[in-house]
Design an enzyme around this catalytic site. Sequence first.
Site, short mmCIF file in Angstrom:
data_model
loop_
_atom_site.label_atom_id
_atom_site.label_comp_id
_atom_site.label_asym_id
_atom_site.label_seq_id
_atom_site.Cartn_x
_atom_site.Cartn_y
_atom_site.Cartn_z
N ARG A 77 -9.33 20.73 -19.90
CA ARG A 77 -9.95 21.03 -18.61
C ARG A 77 -10.02 22.55 -18.44
O ARG A 77 -8.99 23.22 -18.39
CB ARG A 77 -9.15 20.40 -17.47
CG ARG A 77 -9.70 20.77 -16.13
CD ARG A 77 -9.11 20.00 -14.96
NE ARG A 77 -9.71 20.53 -13.74
CZ ARG A 77 -9.05 21.21 -12.80
NH1 ARG A 77 -7.74 21.36 -12.86
NH2 ARG A 77 -9.70 21.70 -11.77
N HIS A 111 -13.52 27.29 -9.77
CA HIS A 111 -12.07 27.45 -9.67
C HIS A 111 -11.83 28.88 -9.15
O HIS A 111 -11.19 29.69 -9.79
CB HIS A 111 -11.39 27.18 -11.01
CG HIS A 111 -9.95 26.76 -10.90
ND1 HIS A 111 -9.44 25.62 -11.49
CD2 HIS A 111 -8.91 27.33 -10.25
CE1 HIS A 111 -8.14 25.53 -11.23
NE2 HIS A 111 -7.79 26.55 -10.48
N GLU A 119 -9.76 21.90 -5.83
CA GLU A 119 -8.85 22.01 -4.69
C GLU A 119 -9.51 22.59 -3.44
O GLU A 119 -9.19 23.73 -3.00
CB GLU A 119 -7.61 22.83 -5.07
CG GLU A 119 -6.84 22.21 -6.22
CD GLU A 119 -5.46 22.82 -6.43
OE1 GLU A 119 -5.18 23.89 -5.86
OE2 GLU A 119 -4.65 22.20 -7.14
N ASN A 147 -4.79 16.62 -8.35
CA ASN A 147 -3.78 17.63 -8.69
C ASN A 147 -2.55 17.37 -7.82
O ASN A 147 -2.67 17.22 -6.60
CB ASN A 147 -4.28 19.05 -8.40
CG ASN A 147 -5.40 19.48 -9.34
OD1 ASN A 147 -5.79 18.73 -10.24
ND2 ASN A 147 -5.91 20.68 -9.14
N TYR A 153 1.73 18.49 -7.37
CA TYR A 153 2.88 19.29 -7.78
C TYR A 153 4.18 18.94 -7.05
O TYR A 153 5.24 18.96 -7.66
CB TYR A 153 2.60 20.79 -7.54
CG TYR A 153 1.59 21.34 -8.51
CD1 TYR A 153 1.99 21.82 -9.75
CD2 TYR A 153 0.24 21.35 -8.21
CE1 TYR A 153 1.07 22.31 -10.67
CE2 TYR A 153 -0.70 21.84 -9.11
CZ TYR A 153 -0.27 22.32 -10.34
OH TYR A 153 -1.19 22.78 -11.24
N GLU A 167 -4.22 18.13 -12.75
CA GLU A 167 -3.19 19.16 -12.82
C GLU A 167 -1.85 18.58 -12.42
O GLU A 167 -1.75 17.87 -11.41
CB GLU A 167 -3.46 20.34 -11.87
CG GLU A 167 -4.52 21.29 -12.32
CD GLU A 167 -4.72 22.47 -11.35
OE1 GLU A 167 -3.74 22.91 -10.72
OE2 GLU A 167 -5.87 22.92 -11.24
C1 FCB Z 1 -3.20 24.88 -8.35
C2 FCB Z 1 -4.37 25.65 -8.91
C3 FCB Z 1 -4.11 26.26 -10.25
C4 FCB Z 1 -2.70 26.79 -10.37
C5 FCB Z 1 -1.70 25.74 -9.95
C6 FCB Z 1 -0.27 26.15 -10.09
O1 FCB Z 1 -3.26 24.93 -6.96
O2 FCB Z 1 -5.49 24.82 -9.04
O3 FCB Z 1 -5.08 27.24 -10.46
O4 FCB Z 1 -2.58 27.95 -9.65
O5 FCB Z 1 -1.94 25.35 -8.64
#
Ligand code: FCB
Length: 441
Positions: free
Chosen positions: A78, A122, A167, A292, A294, A352
């Site tokens: 990607r 991006h 995002e 995405n 985290y 992500e």
């Molecule tokens: C996301 C972004 C990516 C990177 C990660 C840690 O929000 O898409 O570019 O910064 O976080």
Amino acid sequence: MKPARTDFPEDFLFGAATAAYQIEGSAYGGAGPCHWDSFAATPGNVVRAEDGSVACDHYHRWEGDLDLMKDAGLDAYRFSTSWARVMPEGRGAVNAEGLDYYDRLVDGMLARGLKPFQTLYHWEMPSALADLGGWTNRDVAHWFADFAEVITRRIGDRVAAVATINEPWCVAWLSHFLGHHAPGKRDIRAAARAMHHVLLAHGAAVERLRGMGQPNLGIVLNFDHCTPASDSAADVLTTATQDAIFNRWFIEGITRGTYPAEALAGLAPHMPKDWQADMPLIGQKLDWLGVNYYSRHIHAFAPDTPWPHGRDVPGPLPKTQMGWEIYPEGLYGFLTRLSRDYVGDLPIYVTENGMANADEVLNGSVNDHVREDYLFAHLDATRRAIADGANVKGFFYWSLLDNYEWAFGYEKRFGLVHVDFETLQRLPKASYHALARAIAR
Ligand code: FCB
């Protein structure tokens, strides 16, 4: 638990993700300036005022970087194509060198058996368009569709999938309401406009590309698990508002043709006139959804602040170098929630997921076992979501390389591969080798 390729469906794709501004080196190859260059050049915005002018110098080292993915046995890559590199002024003149570069890059992926997953935006808003208001200007929709058409005419015949925008929450809310990312605004009216225009631009690009016959169009949304600080009604309501702004606004705009009431409660007075008329364009069918994920955040009612009356409270779980709690259950939750409540059988990709860690090179290696644990726990959450009915087709680790982590400069290391930012030398970490072993055929 250590998941292996055999724990996933036969056609499941394992990949890594990057983004143009974070790795390429925007000083090279005739790219135009973007709003991240000026944001970084303004005191107080970015750690050590670092920018992406050199980054990982991927612009010159892309062949070695693609080799690293091939050698790890990855199936897909990607990447993103910078608007400011392709069209330095954002409109009009095209930078032939930039198009040639992406052409070679895509051929390089195919030569190594990597499926190209392209992201169109991006975050490199060309400065000339930022001058005109960027995401707050409704015209951004056709500017963006024009850019999408130009780059697609060049590489669209060879990419496996195209995402319009990475995002939207970061593009709109983080950058226009919280002010943490370029263009660094803190203004509810600008934020409301960006929240809508980012989806309008998505819709305009999908319409344009589909009209050209381009297959496999999607969008990449980010999700953050929202936990209330207590079970008080006020904390629960604040959390529902955060969930509406972060996790529901974009997917409901696309799949339901409207925005959540909890978010409109604060944003409605600031929305562009007649926004409702744009919803059919925004709501075109997607071919796939990128997710995405985290972390999670804990939300408390903050009566002394304006709408959305919330503040984050530190949580008890182990944290990454970003200070983000490690909470794989949140990924399971979003994958199953999205398929159940919004997209049904539509293919979903985890586009992500990864962690920053204060990695150090010791005797020629980086022993980032904490990253292996993070990765495997989130792969396992993905596996469980598939078992429970979510149609997840692939997983991309963020990121291939340590890179420019936006407002955090080069301090936060997310890579499977260590980058020495003095010499730009690459060194695969223990996590790279662990992933390669897990997905070996
Ligand atoms: C996301 C972004 C990516 C990177 C990660 C840690 O929000 O898409 O570019 O910064 O976080």
